[in-house]
Design an enzyme around this catalytic site. Structure first.
Site, PDB file in Angstrom:
ATOM      1  N   TYR A 216       1.573   3.243   7.920  1.00  0.00           N
ATOM      2  CA  TYR A 216       2.354   3.106   6.695  1.00  0.00           C
ATOM      3  C   TYR A 216       3.836   3.373   6.965  1.00  0.00           C
ATOM      4  O   TYR A 216       4.714   2.605   6.540  1.00  0.00           O
ATOM      5  CB  TYR A 216       1.779   4.087   5.665  1.00  0.00           C
ATOM      6  CG  TYR A 216       2.605   4.319   4.439  1.00  0.00           C
ATOM      7  CD1 TYR A 216       2.692   3.346   3.446  1.00  0.00           C
ATOM      8  CD2 TYR A 216       3.282   5.534   4.249  1.00  0.00           C
ATOM      9  CE1 TYR A 216       3.443   3.571   2.290  1.00  0.00           C
ATOM     10  CE2 TYR A 216       4.017   5.767   3.110  1.00  0.00           C
ATOM     11  CZ  TYR A 216       4.103   4.788   2.134  1.00  0.00           C
ATOM     12  OH  TYR A 216       4.845   5.015   1.009  1.00  0.00           O
TER      13      TYR A 216
ATOM     14  N   VAL B 172       0.868  -1.186   0.000  1.00  0.00           N
ATOM     15  CA  VAL B 172       0.000   0.000   0.000  1.00  0.00           C
ATOM     16  C   VAL B 172       0.907   1.240   0.000  1.00  0.00           C
ATOM     17  O   VAL B 172       1.902   1.290   0.718  1.00  0.00           O
ATOM     18  CB  VAL B 172      -1.000   0.028   1.193  1.00  0.00           C
ATOM     19  CG1 VAL B 172      -2.027  -1.074   1.060  1.00  0.00           C
ATOM     20  CG2 VAL B 172      -0.300  -0.041   2.527  1.00  0.00           C
TER      21      VAL B 172
HETATM   22  C1  15L Z   1       4.693   8.535   0.202  1.00  0.00           C
HETATM   23  O1  15L Z   1       5.408   7.682   0.735  1.00  0.00           O
HETATM   24  C2  15L Z   1       3.470   8.140  -0.519  1.00  0.00           C
HETATM   25  O2  15L Z   1       3.636   6.951  -1.225  1.00  0.00           O
HETATM   26  C3  15L Z   1       2.967   9.221  -1.431  1.00  0.00           C
HETATM   27  O3  15L Z   1       1.630   8.951  -1.731  1.00  0.00           O
HETATM   28  C4  15L Z   1       3.113  10.614  -0.833  1.00  0.00           C
HETATM   29  O4  15L Z   1       2.293  10.720   0.285  1.00  0.00           O
HETATM   30  C5  15L Z   1       4.550  10.849  -0.469  1.00  0.00           C
HETATM   31  O5  15L Z   1       5.008   9.841   0.401  1.00  0.00           O
HETATM   32  C6  15L Z   1       4.796  12.220   0.170  1.00  0.00           C
HETATM   33  O6  15L Z   1       5.281  12.282   1.294  1.00  0.00           O
HETATM   34  O7  15L Z   1       4.496  13.226  -0.478  1.00  0.00           O
END
Ligand code: 15L
Length: 271
Positions: free
Chosen positions: A136, A74
């Protein structure tokens, strides 16, 4: 070429599609794995439709592979019922299947959200403490810890990329992106350097472009020769002309918008 047979998991995702196109023709084999359809195989490509929850399928996909680029999972904050099977168990399965099949090198798509609750007034290097801003982010720290384990215990060469803001439209669109943006070509270059460099044990690198407002220090991986070409600042006037302002709470921390999600803490205690 030391590592010519490459497996990319999550190859039909946003970053996967760009790596597929950007690395095409540079390696003997690009094996592309995703649970979602991958279209037609181009020359030098093999397509595998598989789920990273399926260890047997992963082991089969690792056959003959020299370097894994693990993107599947995800990509944003989500419920534990998704983070656990995909980013925790799926990540473990991918490292373990790689070990069982003798894969030498593993490039793990970590994220800046692994260190998202560090205050932005602090410039961060690869040695800062984990400070996830979300489930996450915790899953990315878990992947980095697995990487460290497989490097130290099994001699697998591991690179963890704390990716900033990779945008499908290849353009920064929000004030925070002026610090965190990584362009498509810089992302491809960083992964290519991590595949091609002859030998390393374990490294953490920030996946970020040459932004003047960047707050992440990649000096520990200077040896890779990563030289980002793009700077989000080119878009600054456009972004500010749109009237956008970053939320003051989000602006305190590296992780930005993930920090206030479900927040019930005390920001003053987050030093
Ligand atoms: C991430 O890890 C995400 O995959 C992406 O959707 C963004 O949220 C990005 O970081 C971010 O920090 O801009």
């Amino acid at each position: 070429m030391t590592y010519g047979k490459i497996l990319i998991t999550g190859a039909s995702g946003q970053i996967g599609r760009v790596l597929r196109a950007g690395l095409r023709g540079k390696y003997q084999l690009l094996r592309l794995l995703d649970i979602a359809p991958l279209g037609q195989a181009e020359a030098g490509e093999e397509l595998v439709q598989a789920d990273i929850r399926d260890m047997a399928a992963l082991e089969e996909a690792m056959e003959g592979i020299e370097c894994v680029v693990h993107l599947a999972g995800v990509p944003v904050e989500d419920v534990w019922e998704k983070v656990l099977p995909l980013n925790i168990e799926g990540c473990y399965n991918t490292f373990e299947a790689a070990r069982r099949k003798g894969v030498k090198r593993f490039i793990f798509a970590s994220s800046n959200h692994a260190i998202g609750f560090h205050r932005r007034d602090r410039f961060l290097d690869d040695e800062v403490m984990p400070r996830p801003d979300s489930r996450y982010g915790v899953s990315k720290i878990f992947g980095e810890a697995l990487g460290r384990l497989y490097a130290d215990k099994h001699g697998m060469q591991v690179a963890c990329l704390r990716i900033g803001s990779f945008r499908g439209d290849n353009q920064p669109t929000a004030p925070r992106h002026l610090l965190t943006w990584v362009s498509e070509r810089d992302m491809v270059q960083l992964v290519e350097k991590c595949i091609d460099y002859p030998h390393y044990h374990f490294l953490i690198a920030y996946g970020v472009s040459n932004n003047v407002r960047n707050r992440w220090d990649n000096s520990n991986v200077r040896f890779l020769g990563y030289q980002p070409q793009d700077d989000a600042e080119v878009y600054a006037a456009e972004i500010f002309a749109s009237g956008q302002q970053e939320d003051p709470f989000e602006a305190i921390f590296h992780g930005g918008m993930f920090c206030p999600l479900e927040f019930s803490g005390d920001a003053d205690q987050i030093d």
